[in-house]
Structures are given as C-alpha cells and as structure tokens.
Scaffold this motif. Structure first.
Motif, PDB file in Angstrom:
ATOM      1  N   CYS A  51       0.841  -1.213   0.000  1.00 49.31           N
ATOM      2  CA  CYS A  51       0.000   0.000   0.000  1.00 49.31           C
ATOM      3  C   CYS A  51       0.868   1.252   0.000  1.00 49.31           C
ATOM      4  CB  CYS A  51      -0.945  -0.002   1.195  1.00 49.31           C
ATOM      5  SG  CYS A  51      -2.252  -1.235   1.106  1.00 49.31           S
ATOM      6  N   GLY A  55       1.265   4.175  -2.834  1.00 50.05           N
ATOM      7  CA  GLY A  55       0.983   5.545  -2.430  1.00 50.05           C
ATOM      8  C   GLY A  55       2.153   6.491  -2.647  1.00 50.05           C
ATOM      9  N   PRO A  58       2.447   7.124  -7.233  1.00 50.37           N
ATOM     10  CA  PRO A  58       1.237   6.923  -8.038  1.00 50.37           C
ATOM     11  C   PRO A  58       1.479   7.090  -9.538  1.00 50.37           C
ATOM     12  CG  PRO A  58       1.112   9.006  -6.879  1.00 50.37           C
ATOM     13  CD  PRO A  58       2.324   8.291  -6.366  1.00 50.37           C
ATOM     14  N   GLN A  94      -4.122   1.853  -6.599  1.00 49.24           N
ATOM     15  CA  GLN A  94      -3.239   2.666  -7.424  1.00 49.24           C
ATOM     16  C   GLN A  94      -4.024   3.784  -8.119  1.00 49.24           C
ATOM     17  OE1 GLN A  94      -1.707   0.952 -11.103  1.00 49.24           O
ATOM     18  NE2 GLN A  94       0.326   1.729 -10.581  1.00 49.24           N
ATOM     19  N   HIS A  97      -4.960   6.509  -5.624  1.00 47.65           N
ATOM     20  CA  HIS A  97      -3.816   7.396  -5.345  1.00 47.65           C
ATOM     21  C   HIS A  97      -3.585   8.363  -6.507  1.00 47.65           C
ATOM     22  CE1 HIS A  97      -2.511   5.790  -1.557  1.00 47.65           C
ATOM     23  NE2 HIS A  97      -2.349   4.568  -2.032  1.00 47.65           N
ATOM     24  N   ARG A 100      -6.285  11.083  -6.465  1.00 45.89           N
ATOM     25  CA  ARG A 100      -6.008  12.048  -5.382  1.00 45.89           C
ATOM     26  C   ARG A 100      -4.858  12.983  -5.767  1.00 45.89           C
ATOM     27  NH1 ARG A 100      -5.493   9.099  -0.372  1.00 45.89           N
ATOM     28  NH2 ARG A 100      -3.643   8.341  -1.386  1.00 45.89           N
TER      29      ARG A 100
END
Length: 148
Positions: A51, A55, A58, A94, A97, A100
């Motif tokens: 994870c 993160g 990305p 993925q 992320h 975002r």
C-alpha cells in the motif's frame, strides 16, 4: 482474457487479471485443492508495504511482480490479501492514489492534460474516466467548482 488485456489499462491491472485468470485455471484443473494458510504478521507487513509503495509513487506504471517484490510476498498471495483486507484489487488502490494526486495538481492550477501526464494516466480521457467514476464529476467540473 485477450479482450481484457487489449483494452487500455495499467500494467498492474493487466498483471492482476492474468494472475487471477491463471489461478482460476489452476484451481479448476487441479485434482487437489491447495490449502490456503491464514493471515500471519508477514502478510500484514507485506500488505502495508505494498500500500505504501503504491501511495509513494502513483505516477509509476508498477507491475505486479514489482509490487510483490516490494511487499516481500508472492503475487498471488498479494492479490488475495488485497481483496480480503480492502475489498479491492491492488490496481484500484493505485487508481485512487492517482486520482487524489491529480486532484491536488488541479487545485494547484495545473491543466487537466498536465495533471493526467504527471500522475501516470495514459492520457486525459483516462484521467477523466477515473476521476468521474471516483468523484462523480469530471476534472473540468471540479476546476469550475474550485473557481466558484
């Protein structure tokens, strides 16, 4: 499988689909069923590392082998862990992320095309599709709402 691998997607998504298809094929063809062990601390640590790995980068086109190596567990196990613990496959995290990161770039005044390129989306329409699916509005609508 051929159609799934030919459509535009990330390397991670394609690797996942192939691994899951192969796992299903093996399960269906095998005379004996493999016992799946329960979760152990190594699995929890590996999942956390995977994870974090997604993160932290990305914009990279991470493959399943690369992600499994970073996590220190097998790729088939990693996919199962993701689904068990998060309810999602690794590529979905993925994409989350990436969306975002793109949102932050748009908030900083970047163009949609530049945000798409900087966050690892294949093109602007790829960002548009995932942005709308995740947030319920297009990147252009998002920018307009920020300006209002």
């Amino acid at each position: 499988m051929h159609i799934a691998l030919e459509r535009p997607s990330t390397r991670l998504e394609q690797d996942e689909q192939l691994a899951e298809w192969l796992g299903t094929l093996i399960d269906r063809s095998s005379a004996t069923r493999a016992r799946r062990s329960g979760l152990n601390p190594r699995d929890e640590r590996g999942l956390r590392q995977a994870c974090d790995y997604l993160g932290d980068r990305p914009e990279h086109n991470v493959g399943l082998d690369e992600l499994a190596a970073a996590a220190g567990i097998g790729k088939f196990r990693l996919i199962r862990l993701f689904r068990q613990r998060t309810g999602l496959p690794p590529h979905a995290l993925q994409v989350a992320h990436r969306v975002r990161a793109a949102r932050r770039l748009l908030e900083a005044g970047e163009t949609i095309a530049d945000a798409a390129a900087a966050t690892g989306f294949a093109d602007q329409s790829h960002l548009h599709r995932h942005f709308q699916r995740s947030l319920g509005l297009t990147p252009g609508e998002y920018i307009r709402r920020l300006s209002a």
